[in-house]
Design a protein around this motif. Structure first.
Motif, PDB file in Angstrom:
ATOM      1  N   GLN B  17       0.808  -1.187   0.022  1.00 29.40           N
ATOM      2  CA  GLN B  17       0.023  -0.088   0.064  1.00 29.40           C
ATOM      3  C   GLN B  17       0.767   1.275  -0.150  1.00 29.40           C
ATOM      4  OE1 GLN B  17      -2.723  -0.685   3.475  1.00 29.40           O
ATOM      5  NE2 GLN B  17      -4.326  -1.100   2.266  1.00 29.40           N
ATOM      6  N   SER B  18       0.228   2.351  -0.320  1.00 22.81           N
ATOM      7  CA  SER B  18       0.933   3.402  -0.592  1.00 22.81           C
ATOM      8  C   SER B  18       0.300   4.538   0.755  1.00 22.81           C
ATOM      9  CB  SER B  18       1.102   4.362  -1.623  1.00 22.81           C
ATOM     10  OG  SER B  18      -0.183   4.709  -2.375  1.00 22.81           O
ATOM     11  N   THR B  20       0.594   8.924   2.347  1.00 21.33           N
ATOM     12  CA  THR B  20       1.527  10.204   2.685  1.00 21.33           C
ATOM     13  C   THR B  20       1.436  10.674   3.944  1.00 21.33           C
ATOM     14  OG1 THR B  20       0.829  10.889   0.371  1.00 21.33           O
ATOM     15  CG2 THR B  20       1.800  12.632   2.032  1.00 21.33           C
ATOM     16  N   GLY B  63      12.871   4.079  -0.810  1.00 20.15           N
ATOM     17  CA  GLY B  63      11.372   3.861  -0.768  1.00 20.15           C
ATOM     18  C   GLY B  63      10.514   5.055  -0.290  1.00 20.15           C
ATOM     19  N   TYR B  64      11.069   6.202  -0.310  1.00 20.02           N
ATOM     20  CA  TYR B  64      10.613   7.450  -0.034  1.00 20.02           C
ATOM     21  C   TYR B  64      10.503   8.275  -0.965  1.00 20.02           C
ATOM     22  CZ  TYR B  64      11.067   5.146   4.605  1.00 20.02           C
ATOM     23  OH  TYR B  64      11.359   4.131   5.822  1.00 20.02           O
ATOM     24  N   ASN B  65       9.448   9.359  -0.912  1.00 22.20           N
ATOM     25  CA  ASN B  65       9.692  10.474  -1.800  1.00 22.20           C
ATOM     26  C   ASN B  65       9.059  11.735  -0.958  1.00 22.20           C
ATOM     27  OD1 ASN B  65      10.871  10.077  -4.544  1.00 22.20           O
ATOM     28  ND2 ASN B  65       9.016   8.560  -4.693  1.00 22.20           N
ATOM     29  N   ARG B  77       6.289  10.268   1.262  1.00 20.71           N
ATOM     30  CA  ARG B  77       5.304   9.767   0.675  1.00 20.71           C
ATOM     31  C   ARG B  77       5.987   8.351   0.813  1.00 20.71           C
ATOM     32  NH1 ARG B  77       0.149   8.801  -1.305  1.00 20.71           N
ATOM     33  NH2 ARG B  77       0.383   7.588  -3.311  1.00 20.71           N
ATOM     34  N   LEU B  78       5.237   7.247   0.894  1.00 20.93           N
ATOM     35  CA  LEU B  78       5.739   5.769   0.810  1.00 20.93           C
ATOM     36  C   LEU B  78       4.679   5.263  -0.382  1.00 20.93           C
ATOM     37  CD1 LEU B  78       6.139   6.470   4.031  1.00 20.93           C
ATOM     38  CD2 LEU B  78       5.966   4.219   4.110  1.00 20.93           C
ATOM     39  N   GLU B  79       5.730   4.700  -1.402  1.00 16.60           N
ATOM     40  CA  GLU B  79       4.936   4.250  -2.616  1.00 16.60           C
ATOM     41  C   GLU B  79       4.473   2.808  -2.618  1.00 16.60           C
ATOM     42  OE1 GLU B  79       3.596   5.838  -4.829  1.00 16.60           O
ATOM     43  OE2 GLU B  79       4.335   7.787  -4.921  1.00 16.60           O
ATOM     44  N   LEU B  80       5.366   2.062  -1.963  1.00 18.43           N
ATOM     45  CA  LEU B  80       5.178   0.726  -1.819  1.00 18.43           C
ATOM     46  C   LEU B  80       5.498   0.278  -0.479  1.00 18.43           C
ATOM     47  CD1 LEU B  80       6.245  -0.912  -5.444  1.00 18.43           C
ATOM     48  CD2 LEU B  80       3.786  -0.781  -4.782  1.00 18.43           C
ATOM     49  N   ALA B  81       4.597   0.346   0.425  1.00 16.39           N
ATOM     50  CA  ALA B  81       4.990  -0.207   1.682  1.00 16.39           C
ATOM     51  C   ALA B  81       5.717  -1.414   2.073  1.00 16.39           C
ATOM     52  CB  ALA B  81       3.751   0.031   2.690  1.00 16.39           C
ATOM     53  N   GLN B  85       9.980  -0.587   6.748  1.00 11.03           N
ATOM     54  CA  GLN B  85       9.427   0.753   6.887  1.00 11.03           C
ATOM     55  C   GLN B  85       8.588   0.915   8.138  1.00 11.03           C
ATOM     56  OE1 GLN B  85       7.808   1.226   2.677  1.00 11.03           O
ATOM     57  NE2 GLN B  85       9.406   2.926   2.535  1.00 11.03           N
TER      58      GLN B  85
END
Lengths: 114, 113
Positions: B17-18, B20, B63-65, B77-81, B85
């Motif tokens: 899951q993703s 913010t 893994g972060y943006n 932002r975590l895109e693909l948990a 993490q």
């Protein structure tokens, strides 16, 4: 490599006794040194900093810290501990040529017993 | 004066899951930071920003943006948990100048299951 070491995972002190939480560092140039405190389920709070000048720095809640350049240390002290001082304490250093980043110690848990 | 505000305080995500993590500050600080705190490991810098529109990687950015469209906000932002993490995430801000202390939010406790 730049680093900060807090050699004690936990420090136990009786209420009313003096306390010391140790910190040593290894960085290039003249360091900027900081102490922060973290209470359970809270963010870190700034306690004090050393930038230049007097080696003994006074901060919040009666804490002080002594900078020792020859020993590359910045120990946190308080003359008389309170139970409410029980918390997690972090030492951090910012190298003079860094991009405003802090290098953090792993933290020391301080337990003050009544 | 609220200082640094982080939302949510707690979150459980499933793998893949993703989400913010939100961070906002009302002190008009130029510099903002995202850290993760793992037990016994101190703080690790994920990303930082020295002003609106300017971001840079820290020690553990994979893994972060992040983005910084305003002075006040600095979302992570975590895109693909992933389970790695799972951590407590702290946002901080500071005034301009390398001798200025950082001000922290109360953190987001994130579990990836």
């Amino acid at each position: 490599a730049q680093s900060v070491a807090q050699p004690e995972d936990q420090v136990n002190v009786a209420e009313g006794n003096p306390l010391t939480v140790k910190c040593t560092y290894s960085v290039s140039g003249n360091p900027y040194l900081f102490w922060y405190v973290q209470y359970p389920n809270r963010g870190l709070q700034f306690l004090l900093k050393y930038i230049t000048g007097d080696n003994l720095v006074k901060g919040s809640y009666g804490f002080e810290a002594e900078f020792n350049k020859s020993q590359t240390s910045f120990h946190l002290k308080k003359p008389s501990a309170l139970v409410s001082d029980s918390a997690l304490y972090f030492c951090a250093v910012r190298a003079y040529d860094s991009n405003y980043q802090l290098i953090w110690g792993a933290g020391t848990k301080l337990i003050i017993k009544p | 004066n609220a200082g640094v505000t982080q939302t949510p305080k707690f979150r459980i995500l499933k793998i893949g899951q993703s989400m913010t993590l939100q961070c906002t500050q009302d002190m008009n600080h130029n510099y903002m930071y995202w850290y993760r705190q793992d037990p016994g490991m101190g703080l690790k810098l994920i990303y930082y920003s020295v002003g609106a529109g300017i971001t840079d990687k820290g020690e553990v950015p994979n893994g972060y943006n992040v983005s910084r469209s305003t002075t006040e906000d600095f979302p992570l932002r975590l895109e693909l948990a992933a389970p790695s993490q799972t951590s407590v995430y702290f946002c901080a801000s500071s005034d301009r100048g390398s001798n200025q202390p950082q001000h922290f939010g109360d953190g987001t406790r994130l579990s990836i299951l």
